[in-house]
Design an enzyme around this catalytic site. Structure first.
Site, short mmCIF file in Angstrom:
data_model
loop_
_atom_site.label_atom_id
_atom_site.label_comp_id
_atom_site.label_asym_id
_atom_site.label_seq_id
_atom_site.Cartn_x
_atom_site.Cartn_y
_atom_site.Cartn_z
N LYS A 90 25.66 -3.61 -1.30
CA LYS A 90 27.13 -3.53 -1.39
C LYS A 90 27.69 -2.78 -0.19
O LYS A 90 28.87 -2.50 -0.13
CB LYS A 90 27.53 -2.80 -2.68
N ARG A 149 11.37 3.95 3.04
CA ARG A 149 11.07 3.00 4.12
C ARG A 149 12.31 2.18 4.38
O ARG A 149 12.96 1.71 3.44
CB ARG A 149 9.91 2.09 3.72
N HIS A 180 5.48 6.34 11.33
CA HIS A 180 4.94 6.17 9.97
C HIS A 180 3.96 7.32 9.72
O HIS A 180 2.75 7.13 9.69
CB HIS A 180 4.25 4.81 9.91
N ARG A 239 0.80 -1.22 0.00
CA ARG A 239 0.00 0.00 0.00
C ARG A 239 0.83 1.28 0.00
O ARG A 239 0.58 2.19 -0.76
CB ARG A 239 -0.90 0.07 1.25
N THR A 240 1.81 1.34 0.91
CA THR A 240 2.49 2.63 1.07
C THR A 240 3.23 3.01 -0.20
O THR A 240 3.09 4.12 -0.71
CB THR A 240 3.43 2.58 2.30
#
Ligand code: NCD
Length: 360
Positions: free
Chosen positions: A80, A101, A129, A51-52
């Site tokens: 890396k 995120r 959030h 969703r986000t």
């Protein structure tokens, strides 16, 4: 330049303005269809999301802009060993705005310190959030017509549920908010939220372990999943995973105008027989997420030099080490550990990245 790391980076007036813009977008989508033409949003998602990420991307496309996307650390230079700071500097060369995120608490703040474009926190570990909270506020507003005078129950994983932390932070600034915290003992709301947010803002709250007894007084019920990925012990997760299941039968105890929210994904904490109940708002909430993110992207890309409400860089203290293994400082060695003195009398300091407490 403005970053949104925590929901309290936005004032109440700005939240009102974002809700008004989102409502106008819902009514007049065409009016906004070229508002971000020529602009690029980078979505950097180092943790799973449906969703986000998709709502950020859909939001940017519906504003006429474009999207650059990184999903998973295994397909980017993070695999890396590239630091969050370097990644943010690099992505700033390509994009006009970043939504990120990351599994570590405080990662979005670290990114914002080296990026040269606005950074939006799309979830930093179990910490915050803010754009889910804007989604939740728009949903509560559309369902109830108000953000004051609400009795809200938060049920499930209140320890690791970042959406819970951010929504409590936001609602604490409204009048006559009553909070019922429904969780097993092991998954209680962290101290920095109980003392630092609820007590500090004089919000009336109580902690209970039983959902049924709390149901009848609630205007809003915010269900959450048990956050499997944040548990250090699998045994503990298995023991707690079925703590709460909302069923159609239990709902007979609730008010007829209750609004049931859930940030999703749902595992088993809301039985599917609840979906057809008019009080179930979690799929409407998903759509609201796109509109409020459109309003936020538009604000950040068009407003001139308005500073963040939170002054994170003021009076920072060096020489204390953050011991929280989930903090971004635990993996990125070059980040200087920085603290804020929050209670002089008791000698309580909090990490500026993850808010973990140290007493001295
Ligand atoms: C939440 C999240 O990622 O924190 N979901 C979301 O953003 N819509 C909740 C969760 O993962 O349980």
């Amino acid at each position: 330049m403005r970053n949104i790391i925590d929901v309290v980076d936005l004032s109440k007036d700005e939240i009102k303005e974002l809700i008004e813009t989102a409502l106008d977008i819902i009514e007049n989508p065409k009016k906004y269809s070229t508002s971000c033409a020529g602009k690029k949003l980078a979505t950097l998602f180092f943790e799973p999301s449906t969703r986000t990420r998709l709502s950020f991307e859909a939001a940017m496309y519906e504003l006429g802009g474009n999207v650059l996307s990184v999903t998973g650390s295994d397909t980017s230079s993070a695999s890396k060993g590239e630091s969050v700071s370097d990644t943010a500097k690099v992505v700033s060369c390509y994009a006009d705005i970043i939504a990120m995120r990351h599994p570590k608490e405080g990662s979005a703040y670290v990114a914002s310190r080296s990026a040269s474009v606005p950074v939006i926190n799309a979830g930093d570990g179990g910490h915050c959030h803010p754009t889910q909270t804007l989604t939740d506020l728009l949903t509560i507003y559309r369902q109830k017509g108000r953000l004051d005078n609400i009795t809200i129950g938060f049920c499930g994983d209140l320890k690791y549920g970042r959406t819970v932390h951010s929504l409590i932070n936001a609602l604490s600034r409204y009048d006559n908010i009553k909070v019922v915290l429904i969780s097993p003992e092991e998954l209680r709301l962290p101290g920095y939220m109980r003392y630092g947010v609820l007590d500090k803002n004089n919000v009336s709250y109580r902690e209970v372990s039983d959902l049924e007894s709390a149901l009848k007084e609630l205007d809003v019920l915010y269900m959450t999943r048990i956050q499997q990925e944040r548990f250090a012990s699998r045994e503990e997760y298995l023991r707690l995973k079925d703590s709460y299941v909302l069923t159609a039968e239990k709902l007979s105890l609730a008010k007829s105008d209750l609004a049931i929210l859930h940030p999703l994904p749902r595992v088993n904490e809301i039985s599917v027989d609840v979906d057809k109940d008019p009080r179930a708002c979690y799929f409407k909430q998903v759509l609201n997420g796109k509109y409020i993110r459109m309003a936020l992207i538009l604000k950040l890309l068009t407003e001139k030099d308005s500073p963040s409400l939170l002054q994170r860089d003021e009076s920072l203290i060096k020489g204390i080490k953050c011991e929280n293994p989930r903090c971004i400082t635990s993996t990125e060695q070059e980040i200087e550990h920085l603290f804020k003195l929050v209670d002089k009398e008791k000698g309580i300091y909090r990490c500026v990245y993850c808010e973990a407490k140290v007493e001295k």
